[in-house]
Design a protein around this motif. Structure first.
Motif, PDB file in Angstrom:
ATOM      1  N   PHE A   6      46.831  52.760  39.586  1.00 30.73           N
ATOM      2  CA  PHE A   6      45.636  52.597  40.411  1.00 30.73           C
ATOM      3  C   PHE A   6      45.986  53.030  41.822  1.00 30.73           C
ATOM      4  O   PHE A   6      47.158  53.143  42.197  1.00 30.73           O
ATOM      5  CB  PHE A   6      45.138  51.148  40.430  1.00 30.73           C
ATOM      6  N   GLY A   7      44.962  53.282  42.589  1.00 32.54           N
ATOM      7  CA  GLY A   7      45.179  53.635  43.985  1.00 32.54           C
ATOM      8  C   GLY A   7      43.904  54.145  44.604  1.00 32.54           C
ATOM      9  O   GLY A   7      42.826  54.076  44.012  1.00 32.54           O
ATOM     10  N   ASN A  35      43.052  57.862  38.020  1.00 31.21           N
ATOM     11  CA  ASN A  35      43.130  56.423  38.312  1.00 31.21           C
ATOM     12  C   ASN A  35      43.012  56.054  39.786  1.00 31.21           C
ATOM     13  O   ASN A  35      43.314  54.913  40.153  1.00 31.21           O
ATOM     14  CB  ASN A  35      44.433  55.817  37.756  1.00 31.21           C
ATOM     15  N   ILE A  36      42.592  56.991  40.641  1.00 31.95           N
ATOM     16  CA  ILE A  36      42.373  56.614  42.031  1.00 31.95           C
ATOM     17  C   ILE A  36      40.886  56.777  42.369  1.00 31.95           C
ATOM     18  O   ILE A  36      40.157  57.495  41.684  1.00 31.95           O
ATOM     19  CB  ILE A  36      43.237  57.406  43.030  1.00 31.95           C
ATOM     20  N   ILE A  37      40.478  56.095  43.424  1.00 34.64           N
ATOM     21  CA  ILE A  37      39.105  56.173  43.916  1.00 34.64           C
ATOM     22  C   ILE A  37      39.153  56.478  45.407  1.00 34.64           C
ATOM     23  O   ILE A  37      40.215  56.421  46.028  1.00 34.64           O
ATOM     24  CB  ILE A  37      38.348  54.854  43.678  1.00 34.64           C
ATOM     25  N   ALA A  38      38.002  56.781  45.976  1.00 37.28           N
ATOM     26  CA  ALA A  38      37.917  56.972  47.430  1.00 37.28           C
ATOM     27  C   ALA A  38      37.565  55.632  48.080  1.00 37.28           C
ATOM     28  O   ALA A  38      36.709  54.900  47.592  1.00 37.28           O
ATOM     29  CB  ALA A  38      36.875  58.022  47.764  1.00 37.28           C
ATOM     30  N   TYR A  39      38.232  55.343  49.206  1.00 33.78           N
ATOM     31  CA  TYR A  39      38.081  54.034  49.861  1.00 33.78           C
ATOM     32  C   TYR A  39      38.251  54.207  51.365  1.00 33.78           C
ATOM     33  O   TYR A  39      39.361  54.269  51.876  1.00 33.78           O
ATOM     34  CB  TYR A  39      39.142  53.089  49.299  1.00 33.78           C
ATOM     35  N   GLY A  40      37.109  54.363  52.090  1.00 34.00           N
ATOM     36  CA  GLY A  40      37.158  54.566  53.523  1.00 34.00           C
ATOM     37  C   GLY A  40      37.475  56.019  53.859  1.00 34.00           C
ATOM     38  O   GLY A  40      37.627  56.856  52.982  1.00 34.00           O
ATOM     39  N   PRO A  41      37.576  56.322  55.185  1.00 33.51           N
ATOM     40  CA  PRO A  41      37.605  55.415  56.323  1.00 33.51           C
ATOM     41  C   PRO A  41      36.323  55.382  57.166  1.00 33.51           C
ATOM     42  O   PRO A  41      36.242  54.630  58.120  1.00 33.51           O
ATOM     43  CB  PRO A  41      38.720  56.011  57.168  1.00 33.51           C
ATOM     44  N   SER A  49      35.520  46.872  37.305  1.00 30.15           N
ATOM     45  CA  SER A  49      36.941  46.564  37.132  1.00 30.15           C
ATOM     46  C   SER A  49      37.421  45.602  38.215  1.00 30.15           C
ATOM     47  O   SER A  49      36.848  45.511  39.302  1.00 30.15           O
ATOM     48  CB  SER A  49      37.774  47.843  37.192  1.00 30.15           C
ATOM     49  N   GLU A  50      38.485  44.905  37.907  1.00 28.75           N
ATOM     50  CA  GLU A  50      39.044  43.945  38.856  1.00 28.75           C
ATOM     51  C   GLU A  50      39.517  44.644  40.128  1.00 28.75           C
ATOM     52  O   GLU A  50      39.397  44.098  41.230  1.00 28.75           O
ATOM     53  CB  GLU A  50      40.193  43.175  38.199  1.00 28.75           C
ATOM     54  N   TYR A  51      40.037  45.834  39.982  1.00 35.43           N
ATOM     55  CA  TYR A  51      40.483  46.589  41.154  1.00 35.43           C
ATOM     56  C   TYR A  51      39.324  46.870  42.103  1.00 35.43           C
ATOM     57  O   TYR A  51      39.384  46.586  43.301  1.00 35.43           O
ATOM     58  CB  TYR A  51      41.094  47.922  40.724  1.00 35.43           C
ATOM     59  N   VAL A  52      38.260  47.472  41.574  1.00 33.23           N
ATOM     60  CA  VAL A  52      37.117  47.850  42.412  1.00 33.23           C
ATOM     61  C   VAL A  52      36.477  46.627  43.039  1.00 33.23           C
ATOM     62  O   VAL A  52      36.171  46.609  44.247  1.00 33.23           O
ATOM     63  CB  VAL A  52      36.086  48.649  41.589  1.00 33.23           C
ATOM     64  N   GLN A  53      36.282  45.588  42.268  1.00 33.29           N
ATOM     65  CA  GLN A  53      35.644  44.392  42.792  1.00 33.29           C
ATOM     66  C   GLN A  53      36.505  43.717  43.860  1.00 33.29           C
ATOM     67  O   GLN A  53      35.991  43.167  44.840  1.00 33.29           O
ATOM     68  CB  GLN A  53      35.332  43.422  41.648  1.00 33.29           C
ATOM     69  N   THR A  54      37.818  43.762  43.693  1.00 27.81           N
ATOM     70  CA  THR A  54      38.717  43.194  44.700  1.00 27.81           C
ATOM     71  C   THR A  54      38.605  43.954  46.017  1.00 27.81           C
ATOM     72  O   THR A  54      38.476  43.353  47.088  1.00 27.81           O
ATOM     73  CB  THR A  54      40.172  43.232  44.191  1.00 27.81           C
ATOM     74  N   LEU A  55      38.652  45.279  45.953  1.00 26.24           N
ATOM     75  CA  LEU A  55      38.539  46.076  47.175  1.00 26.24           C
ATOM     76  C   LEU A  55      37.190  45.871  47.842  1.00 26.24           C
ATOM     77  O   LEU A  55      37.100  45.788  49.076  1.00 26.24           O
ATOM     78  CB  LEU A  55      38.744  47.558  46.864  1.00 26.24           C
ATOM     79  N   GLN A  56      36.139  45.800  47.040  1.00 26.69           N
ATOM     80  CA  GLN A  56      34.811  45.638  47.611  1.00 26.69           C
ATOM     81  C   GLN A  56      34.673  44.309  48.350  1.00 26.69           C
ATOM     82  O   GLN A  56      34.090  44.223  49.428  1.00 26.69           O
ATOM     83  CB  GLN A  56      33.754  45.733  46.517  1.00 26.69           C
TER      84      GLN A  56
END
Length: 399
Positions: free
Chosen positions: A195-196, A351-357, A317-324
């Motif tokens: 993930f990342g 397995n990666i998504i865009a997050y910011g900035p 997913s737990e990853y996405v919900q955690t970041l959100q």
């Protein structure tokens, strides 16, 4: 009661897995490291890292290679192990002492190459000048500032002794603006992360990216009238959702097809019309090509120029919900994960998504003159990334 304590209580209620003491320490450390982070951003921005002719030990030109060396130098001074992969891409890695043999890792992928400077600058484009609580320069937002923000966020957790059950890498690409060859090369040498994210888009969590298919419709000079008739009838005089071509696909994640990037041209004595389909994940490239061909008349021909398949990560997913939830806590918003018409390293790295900035309302800063990053935003995004990494460290039993 202290306001920070009130905020943390609210966050505790939202997450139910919260270490108040650690969160406060992370926030304090984020504030403390800002001067050093700003200094390092300015150092990296001073390097003109546009792609140029390849040289020895500089496959994408001198500038990108120099920027990669600088990013790895900064990482080493912060105590990270570093790896340079053929001067095309490199990474800093945090491997907790108790991890001896590992096959998985968390990966954060950014880039240190930039677009050309362009005209119309008020501030020196390589100066990293600070004025009006903003830092100005080519790459401060896209993407040198954000990837160093992630590096310093990881440094904070390392300093505080936060344990991960897998290593964490901060990866520095050098060819994002001109082809993604750096990350393609990375995948020939390294496994993909479990993930990342890439800090090279917008907030909040971007769990999906539309597909992007560029095509050309050709005709010989003798059939030019047929080309014009097709383009006028099926595209220029029709809605931009492709309904006349029967490609107006839509889904709940991305919405409806978008046609754009219209262009006429001539090549090899043939005339052409070029356009781009920004398409949802419900359809595939082959479907789109077949449907367009079914509408063509004799004397016209369709050719694929480039295609990027859609990216769609499970937003539940737990990853996405955690970041959100971390993003909402830091900003005070109540946002939901979103999709984008843009394209990032997530198109290449599994397995990666865009997050910011970029925050809402900050569209189209990156490639313009006087590209800027607000210093209060820099502190905020560093807090988001640090808290996100901390919460990710607490997730177990990954798949």
């Amino acid at each position: 009661m202290d306001k920070n304590m009130d905020d943390n209580k609210k966050y505790d209620k939202n997450r139910n897995i919260f270490d108040e003491e650690i969160i406060l320490k992370i926030k304090e450390e984020v504030k403390k490291i800002q001067p050093e982070l700003i200094e390092k951003i300015r150092e990296l921005v001073s390097i003109y890292s546009i792609q140029m002719e390849p040289e020895e030990n500089a496959p994408f030109g001198k500038g990108p290679a120099e920027a990669l060396d600088k990013a790895l130098e900064i990482s080493e001074k912060l105590g990270f192990n570093t790896v340079n992969i053929d001067n095309k891409i490199g990474y800093a890695e945090y491997v907790p002492e108790e991890i001896r043999d590992y096959k998985e890792y968390i990966g954060i992928f950014g880039h240190v190459d930039v677009v050309p400077l362009g005209e119309g600058w008020k501030y020196p484009p390589l100066g990293g000048k600070i004025e009006n609580n903003r830092i100005y320069g080519r790459g401060v937002l896209d993407n040198k500032g954000p990837i160093l923000s992630n590096l310093f966020a990881l440094h904070i957790l390392k300093k505080l002794g936060i344990k991960f059950d897998v290593p964490v890498r901060i990866v520095f690409g050098t060819n994002e603006e001109t082809g993604f060859a750096c990350v393609k090369h990375y995948l020939t040498k390294e496994k993909a992360p479990i993930f990342g994210w890439t800090p090279d888009c917008k907030w909040p969590v971007v769990y999906g990216e539309r597909g992007r298919l560029k095509v050309r419709i050709y005709s010989e000079m003798k059939d030019l009238e047929k080309l014009y008739k097709f383009v006028n009838g099926y595209i220029l005089s029709a809605p931009s959702n492709g309904v006349k071509l029967k490609i107006n696909f839509k889904d709940d994640d991305f919405g409806e097809m978008i046609l754009r990037g219209y262009r006429f041209g001539i090549t090899e004595s043939r005339h052409f019309f070029e356009f781009v389909m920004s398409y949802p994940a419900i359809c595939e490239k082959e479907q789109l090509m077949d449907l367009i061909r079914s509408n063509l008349t004799e004397g016209t021909e369709l050719e694929e120029i480039a295609n990027w398949n859609p990216v769609l990560y499970d937003k539940s997913s737990e990853y996405v919900q955690t970041l959100q939830k971390v993003y909402n806590y830091v900003t005070g918003f109540n946002a939901e994960p979103v999709t984008t018409t843009g394209g990032t390293y997530a198109k290449i790295i599994p397995n990666i998504i865009a997050y910011g900035p970029s925050f809402p309302g900050q569209k189209d800063i990156a490639h313009l003159p006087d590209e800027w990053l607000d210093l209060s935003d820099l502190e905020k995004i560093t807090e988001i990334y640090a808290l996100s990494l901390y919460e990710i460290s607490k997730l177990k039993n990954r798949k």
